[in-house]
Design a protein around this motif. Structure first.
Motif, mmCIF file in Angstrom:
data_model
loop_
_atom_site.group_PDB
_atom_site.id
_atom_site.type_symbol
_atom_site.label_atom_id
_atom_site.label_comp_id
_atom_site.label_asym_id
_atom_site.label_seq_id
_atom_site.Cartn_x
_atom_site.Cartn_y
_atom_site.Cartn_z
ATOM 1 N N UNK A 313 0.870 -1.087 0.124
ATOM 2 C CA UNK A 313 0.092 0.014 -0.126
ATOM 3 C C UNK A 313 0.679 1.317 -0.076
ATOM 4 N N UNK A 314 0.666 1.812 -0.852
ATOM 5 C CA UNK A 314 1.245 3.554 -1.030
ATOM 6 C C UNK A 314 2.805 3.297 -1.257
ATOM 7 N N UNK A 315 3.103 2.099 -1.816
ATOM 8 C CA UNK A 315 4.915 1.670 -2.119
ATOM 9 C C UNK A 315 4.930 0.669 -3.325
ATOM 10 N N UNK A 316 6.064 0.150 -3.336
ATOM 11 C CA UNK A 316 6.616 -0.674 -4.361
ATOM 12 C C UNK A 316 5.733 -2.049 -4.538
ATOM 13 N N UNK A 317 5.990 -2.455 -5.605
ATOM 14 C CA UNK A 317 5.575 -3.965 -5.964
ATOM 15 C C UNK A 317 6.427 -5.082 -5.745
ATOM 16 N N UNK A 318 6.499 -5.841 -4.778
ATOM 17 C CA UNK A 318 7.446 -6.815 -4.545
ATOM 18 C C UNK A 318 7.288 -7.900 -5.159
ATOM 19 N N UNK A 319 8.465 -8.599 -5.585
ATOM 20 C CA UNK A 319 8.349 -9.789 -6.373
ATOM 21 C C UNK A 319 8.713 -11.002 -5.333
ATOM 22 N N UNK A 320 8.350 -12.180 -5.886
ATOM 23 C CA UNK A 320 8.479 -13.530 -4.835
ATOM 24 C C UNK A 320 9.973 -13.530 -4.541
ATOM 25 N N UNK A 321 10.331 -13.619 -3.066
ATOM 26 C CA UNK A 321 11.685 -13.637 -2.659
ATOM 27 C C UNK A 321 11.989 -12.259 -1.985
ATOM 28 N N UNK A 322 11.442 -11.295 -2.336
ATOM 29 C CA UNK A 322 11.885 -9.956 -1.966
ATOM 30 C C UNK A 322 11.665 -9.728 -0.431
ATOM 31 N N UNK A 323 12.770 -9.184 0.164
ATOM 32 C CA UNK A 323 12.739 -9.212 1.869
ATOM 33 C C UNK A 323 11.891 -7.933 2.065
ATOM 34 N N UNK A 324 11.238 -7.882 3.402
ATOM 35 C CA UNK A 324 10.658 -6.561 3.871
ATOM 36 C C UNK A 324 11.060 -6.488 5.329
ATOM 37 N N UNK A 325 11.187 -5.564 5.780
ATOM 38 C CA UNK A 325 11.660 -5.220 7.045
ATOM 39 C C UNK A 325 10.506 -4.818 7.791
ATOM 40 N N UNK A 326 10.018 -5.306 9.125
ATOM 41 C CA UNK A 326 9.066 -4.991 9.871
ATOM 42 C C UNK A 326 9.488 -4.001 10.969
ATOM 43 N N UNK A 327 9.262 -2.812 11.191
ATOM 44 C CA UNK A 327 10.098 -2.037 12.063
ATOM 45 C C UNK A 327 8.779 -2.163 13.184
ATOM 46 N N UNK A 328 9.148 -2.988 14.201
ATOM 47 C CA UNK A 328 7.941 -3.226 15.509
ATOM 48 C C UNK A 328 7.875 -2.124 16.547
ATOM 49 N N UNK A 329 9.129 -1.435 16.512
ATOM 50 C CA UNK A 329 9.122 -0.361 17.472
ATOM 51 C C UNK A 329 8.595 0.962 16.948
ATOM 52 N N UNK A 330 9.056 1.047 15.801
ATOM 53 C CA UNK A 330 8.328 2.311 14.894
ATOM 54 C C UNK A 330 6.716 2.111 14.909
ATOM 55 N N UNK A 331 6.345 0.955 14.726
ATOM 56 C CA UNK A 331 4.738 0.679 14.761
ATOM 57 C C UNK A 331 4.194 0.985 16.086
ATOM 58 N N UNK A 332 4.754 0.543 17.220
ATOM 59 C CA UNK A 332 4.674 0.929 18.486
ATOM 60 C C UNK A 332 4.244 2.108 18.694
ATOM 61 N N UNK A 333 5.012 3.344 17.943
ATOM 62 C CA UNK A 333 4.973 4.438 17.976
ATOM 63 C C UNK A 333 4.199 5.416 16.734
ATOM 64 N N UNK A 334 3.204 4.256 16.267
ATOM 65 C CA UNK A 334 2.676 4.988 15.075
ATOM 66 C C UNK A 334 1.692 6.165 15.431
ATOM 67 N N UNK A 335 1.617 7.189 14.982
ATOM 68 C CA UNK A 335 0.583 8.225 15.224
ATOM 69 C C UNK A 335 -0.656 7.998 14.817
ATOM 70 N N UNK A 336 -0.833 7.264 13.902
ATOM 71 C CA UNK A 336 -2.112 6.676 13.411
ATOM 72 C C UNK A 336 -2.905 5.802 14.365
ATOM 73 N N UNK A 337 -2.104 4.883 14.924
ATOM 74 C CA UNK A 337 -2.654 3.865 15.757
ATOM 75 C C UNK A 337 -3.163 4.349 17.494
ATOM 76 N N UNK A 338 -1.913 5.464 17.714
ATOM 77 C CA UNK A 338 -1.716 5.774 19.188
ATOM 78 C C UNK A 338 -2.034 7.256 19.231
ATOM 79 N N UNK A 339 -2.657 7.796 20.239
ATOM 80 C CA UNK A 339 -2.657 9.131 20.493
ATOM 81 C C UNK A 339 -1.596 9.445 21.487
ATOM 82 N N UNK A 340 -0.738 10.340 20.991
ATOM 83 C CA UNK A 340 0.314 10.872 21.727
ATOM 84 C C UNK A 340 1.215 9.624 21.842
#
Length: 411
Positions: A313-340
């Protein structure tokens, strides 16, 4: 911060750059401002930081821990052969159906132990640590408190002598260096030796458990019970290494990070009284632990591989085998999910976190880890209510394991 923005979708940040290691959240805020996946040039892959995107990807079967068939990762270098063998049957390296079979067996072992029955042992260990500290009026809590408690738990869990605790810690410290993706050859050699030595340590113990099983986790894994197939030696070793590294390394750093956070957020006076009140009640103490997991987690990056062509979503097209990094700590500070999101709020009405993962790879020891954290924090502040930090604290030079070098305090 030494961050160069090459375009809207690209960031350059050396993961070993000192200022970044001390405060990765500054970069996360910049990534959130872009509201899209970013290509982390230093690593060479796309990363997700939005809570919903990370959570969704962790649960999406189109992504897996390993590349799809025909695009296997290169074999480990010869000097990492023992480490690779020890990792071969890890839950984190498997997908269904192998993952399902192993996970079900481990889940049943944890359930049969009834995690809550570990409460007396954890409580006793915490009080013993404080008994040793109380007379000195100052301490380095990471080594004297945060480390010994998980060691006691892991030795009891595995059913190995508590006297082996220090050696287990040394092996764990060595092995987790390979997960950072920034390790040196010397660190790889040390990790390989640690994996080999841990296997040699475990094999005779596993043999004894097969002959005369007890109530520990290793016995549960090898016991023939008619409901599920027991694990072979290689599977047991891989499982034990996973539990050691996750159950000890992550818990130690999370406890250290939590104590730092609480001492900064609740200074002596009325604020400290409010903290003690939160910790005095199990329900609010559990909420406090959950917020500690969100606010400053020890694990910041998980990897997944596309199993088919996928458009982010809002990004590139991944091909089979392409890696993607999931930034867990960044997600924990996501301003869309959490107030302040930068504010520490134990009783927030939008509570949640991804520090323990999600989906089929959700941390198998999550209930035990939370129990350890709650009891350790309750005992620490109950026994030492005047706890105060001694000076500025620094994090280890290890982005993937975001934990303190030391935690000096006085009371």
């Amino acid at each position: 911060m030494n961050t160069q923005h090459l375009s809207k979708n690209t960031v350059c940040q050396d993961p070993r750059q000192a200022e970044f290691v001390q405060n990765p959240y500054s970069l996360y805020r910049q990534i959130h401002d872009r509201a899209c996946p970013v290509y982390w040039k230093d690593y060479g892959f796309w990363c997700l930081a939005d809570f919903s995107a990370v959570n969704r990807t962790l649960r999406d079967r189109r992504f897996a821990r390993l590349p799809p068939p025909g695009q296997e990762l290169p074999e480990a270098a010869p000097h990492l052969a023992d480490f690779a063998a020890a990792e071969k049957h890890s839950l984190l390296a498997l997908e269904p159906p192998d993952h399902t079979r192993l996970r079900q067996r481990i889940n049943r072992a944890f359930v049969s132990r009834q995690v809550e029955q570990m409460t007396p042992a954890i409580t006793r260990s915490a009080h013993e640590r404080i008994d040793n500290l109380a007379q000195h009026r100052q301490s380095e809590l990471l080594g004297q408190y945060a480390t010994p408690i998980p060691v006691t738990v892991i030795t009891q869990l595995l059913g190995v002598p508590e006297s082996a605790g220090k050696q287990l810690v040394d092996w764990s410290h060595a092995m987790v260096k390979v997960y950072t993706m920034t390790q040196t050859r010397e660190e790889e050699l040390a990790a390989n030796s640690a994996a080999r030595e841990f296997r040699e340590f475990l094999l005779p113990i596993i043999a004894r458990k097969r002959h005369a099983p007890g109530e520990d986790l290793l016995s549960q894994l090898v016991r023939e019970d008619g409901e599920s197939q027991s694990l072979n030696d290689d599977e047991v070793v891989s499982t034990a290494i996973l539990l050691l590294n996750a159950g000890h390394e992550a818990t130690v750093h999370q406890l250290g990070n939590a104590v730092k956070t609480l001492l900064e957020q609740y200074p002596l006076g009325p604020s400290r009284d409010a903290l003690l009140a939160l910790l005095s009640d199990t329900r609010s103490a559990d909420a406090l632990v959950n917020e500690c997991l969100r606010y400053d987690a020890p694990l910041h990056l998980f990897m997944r591989y596309a199993q088919e062509t996928i458009e982010l979503e809002n990004g590139p097209i991944l091909q089979p085998g392409d890696p993607v990094g999931l930034l867990l700590a960044a997600a924990n500070h996501c301003p869309v999910r959490f107030k302040e999101p930068e504010r520490f709020q134990p009783l927030r009405d939008d509570a949640g976190q991804l520090s323990l993962g999600a989906g089929i790879h959700f941390c198998v020891g999550a209930p035990l880890a939370k129990l350890e954290l709650r009891i350790a924090l309750q005992v620490l502040f109950e026994r030492l209510p005047g706890l105060t930090l001694d000076g500025e604290l620094e994090y280890l030079d290890a982005y993937h394991f975001h934990g303190l070098k030391q935690l000096p305090v006085h009371w």
